[in-house]
Scaffold this motif. Sequence first.
Motif, PDB file in Angstrom:
ATOM      1  N   UNK A   1       0.857  -1.193   0.000  1.00 13.74           N
ATOM      2  CA  UNK A   1       0.000   0.000   0.000  1.00 13.74           C
ATOM      3  C   UNK A   1       0.883   1.230   0.000  1.00 13.74           C
ATOM      4  N   UNK A   2       0.412   2.283  -0.674  1.00 15.94           N
ATOM      5  CA  UNK A   2       1.237   3.485  -0.831  1.00 15.94           C
ATOM      6  C   UNK A   2       0.436   4.740  -0.475  1.00 15.94           C
ATOM      7  N   UNK A   3       1.175   5.792  -0.138  1.00 11.12           N
ATOM      8  CA  UNK A   3       0.570   7.078   0.191  1.00 11.12           C
ATOM      9  C   UNK A   3      -0.012   7.732  -1.054  1.00 11.12           C
ATOM     10  N   UNK A   4      -0.753   8.814  -0.850  1.00 13.26           N
ATOM     11  CA  UNK A   4      -1.345   9.537  -1.977  1.00 13.26           C
ATOM     12  C   UNK A   4      -0.261  10.087  -2.901  1.00 13.26           C
ATOM     13  N   UNK A   5       0.801  10.641  -2.330  1.00 18.73           N
ATOM     14  CA  UNK A   5       1.882  11.181  -3.155  1.00 18.73           C
ATOM     15  C   UNK A   5       2.561  10.092  -3.971  1.00 18.73           C
ATOM     16  N   UNK A   6       2.715   8.920  -3.355  1.00 22.36           N
ATOM     17  CA  UNK A   6       3.368   7.830  -4.085  1.00 22.36           C
ATOM     18  C   UNK A   6       2.464   7.212  -5.140  1.00 22.36           C
ATOM     19  N   UNK A   7       1.162   7.218  -4.916  1.00 23.01           N
ATOM     20  CA  UNK A   7       0.279   6.705  -5.969  1.00 23.01           C
ATOM     21  C   UNK A   7       0.277   7.660  -7.159  1.00 23.01           C
ATOM     22  N   UNK A   8       0.457   8.961  -6.894  1.00 21.02           N
ATOM     23  CA  UNK A   8       0.583   9.922  -8.005  1.00 21.02           C
ATOM     24  C   UNK A   8       1.842   9.628  -8.821  1.00 21.02           C
ATOM     25  N   UNK A   9       2.915   9.229  -8.137  1.00 24.84           N
ATOM     26  CA  UNK A   9       4.157   8.875  -8.847  1.00 24.84           C
ATOM     27  C   UNK A   9       3.941   7.639  -9.720  1.00 24.84           C
ATOM     28  N   UNK A  10       3.198   6.658  -9.186  1.00 23.76           N
ATOM     29  CA  UNK A  10       2.916   5.454  -9.970  1.00 23.76           C
ATOM     30  C   UNK A  10       2.073   5.786 -11.191  1.00 23.76           C
ATOM     31  N   UNK A  11       1.078   6.634 -11.010  1.00 25.88           N
ATOM     32  CA  UNK A  11       0.213   7.016 -12.132  1.00 25.88           C
ATOM     33  C   UNK A  11       1.035   7.733 -13.210  1.00 25.88           C
ATOM     34  N   UNK A  12       1.927   8.613 -12.759  1.00 25.82           N
ATOM     35  CA  UNK A  12       2.771   9.328 -13.712  1.00 25.82           C
ATOM     36  C   UNK A  12       3.664   8.352 -14.477  1.00 25.82           C
TER      37      UNK A  12
END
Length: 794
Positions: free
Chosen positions: A484-495
């Motif tokens: 599981x990842x934080x909101x900031x890290x999920x944004x990195x994955x999406x990018x």
Amino acid sequence: MAIKNIIFATCLLLLSALASCTKNTNQIYIVEFGGYETQTQLHDENVHLSYLLSVKESEEEAKGSFVYSYKHSMKGFAALLSKEEAKKMSEMEGVVSVHKSKGRMYSLQTTRSWQFVGLEGPLNPNWGDYQESSSLQKINNGQDLLSRAKYGQHIIVGMIDNGVWPESKSFSDEGMGPVPQKWKGICQNGTAFNSSHCNRKIIGARYYLQGYESQFGPLNEEEDYKSARDKDGHGTHTASIVAGRAVPSASAIGGFARGTAVGGAPMARIAIYKACWPIKGKSKDQGNVCTNVDILKAMDDAIGDGVDVLSISIGYKAPIPYKEDVIGKAALHAIRKNIVVACSAGNSGPLPQSLSNIAPWIITVGASTVDRSFVAPIKLQDGTIIQGRSITPVHMANSFYPLVLAREVELPGLPAKDSGFCLDNSLDPNKAKGKIVVCMRGEGERLKKGLEVERAGGVGFILGNNEILGNDVPCDPHFIPATAVSYQNVLKLIHYINSSSNPMAYILPGTTVLNTKPAPSVASFSSRGPNAIDPNILKPDIIAPGVDILAAWSAEDGPTRMTYQDKRVVKYNIFSGTSMSCPHVSAAAILLKAMHPTWTSAAIRSALITTAGTIDNTGNPLTDETGNPATPFAIGAGHFNPVKAADPGLVYDASYMDYLVYTCSFGETQYFRATYNCPNSSSLPEPTDLNYPSIQIHRLNGTKNIKRTVTNVGKSTSVYMFSAKSPEEFSITATPNILEFNHVGQKISFNITVTAKMGQIPNNYYGPARYYFGWYAWTHQNHVVRSQVAVSFT
């Protein structure tokens, strides 16, 4: 004639059906008698049945409608009554109140946490020889506190929960002395539980089903035991956090959090009161339900049995008015017996005004993190490492797999509102097979998302926080490789996914990491203020460890509580919630009560509140899930510190009568009319004048003077100096601003004056209340007695 007979028979059938229908509309009513100190015969169950017989047609019907007698939390009984019977009962002599049980459904809301807060003791299960101390030397560390409190060995804690798994090593009575003579309870027999399951550790056990079965029908004994035995682990977990014995080499599934599992007061005695049961027709992972009449009876028995502390990890999803809150009402009667009552704040955060258990005589506990993390990073094919968290015991093969967003591999026709969440039967196996799927939080249950990915043929999944949940990343024992990842890290994955022609990733195996920073911080799920029932009382009171806590578990339930799918068995489990933070504070209360047997429950609460910490292990203010400084509506006074609370210097005391007067001044004149008649309103103090260790002022207009009284429990001769910190919107002053004490037990009153700085009040102050925060403190040498202040304007 035949036609007449048919008509007559038909009428009889209709009348019978109508009578049956009327009988089926009976609901549980609570009948309350007046005069707590007099007419003691009104406690007798036979007297209660005689009252019922006066409104029922037969003795059999009266007995059949009877649910419970209440003797200690109130004087009265619960019974199934029709509306007409309830009205007739309310007109009878001695009856002051007949009110319908509104069917309110309450619900249930370690290796590192005690070390994290400074309580470290010997690991020998017998805990060594206890030596009486003749001096009142300062408590310098956790070991001093534990030994001075004798590890809580003479104190009894009552656990209102969903039972216990008595065979756990955490409840061994090895080396424990006889059961305290004050104990009056029983060990109730039931399914898979009898008197032999009680010992010198678990000294009593009861269970309460009448309210549940009156509302939901007979218990399905495939779902739970008809006894005090815990089937799903929650009650076992909370009990062992409070008073579990030391168990070396305990760990969760997969070996996570390995260490010595031990409760905060490991020699305290435990009394079990099982009042919570499975939600009818639903799985354990969807929680338990606790009816108000069952809870009230459990608390009633606990008060009569002689417990010293009540630990209640139960709450309602929304704030409840005092007059409808059975936990609050019974808790006040417990306070009358000087029983400390600690309750969970609830798991409805970060929504504002979401608190449970807000009565000022209760210690309301929110949840925080500890300095331990379970790290399961994601390695992207371009070499980037993105941090994740997991306690999943299954590992991914050491290779990269395609990485996709859930919305890219969903079945056609899925509503937009359900997209991206990996809800049941939402993924297309033709698209998800062999891939790592990124599923978002916000809708659906976390563990079921992984099961959905597995159903669709995915090889792993990543759980992504939404913006509201921010950095508060959960750790779960998933069934397939996951993190599981934080909101900031999920944004990195999406990018990365959107910018790469062939995104690939690998989920690394999880590991346990200690001394993580920042810690503590507020859990996103921890319910928040302001107090929706009384804006004069600042809640929650305090926060304590409630995230990823390792403690004992039922040996019949898997680590996820998903009984219909999770067949894994664990003896210790990692679990999160304010249900876990509450027993931490209950254990601290046990130690304080053992050390200071003459202190009132209010003094113990005050000691915990005024010594709470507001700084994390990076030296910065405590933060919430957004990473920003947390307000008192999230942390109360701050993070509990049992070592400092043992020697607070000064305490804000309050009596049972003070609380009764408070309910009158607040306007709850009928709340306790069975035990107390409110004085004339002109002689009542304001609700803000309750001698509470914090201050909240709603809609300040100009200046507010608030009286407080402190009692010296520190050095006999001492001088305390006043200091304060406030925002630019208001000022805080004290009169007098120096307190001089010449003996222990001396009380000194003072006035706190809060003044609005009108030029600084924002222009939008007419709208919804916006609060501003400050604090004041009394300081003498090493003692800092701090009180939080919250102010809104009108």
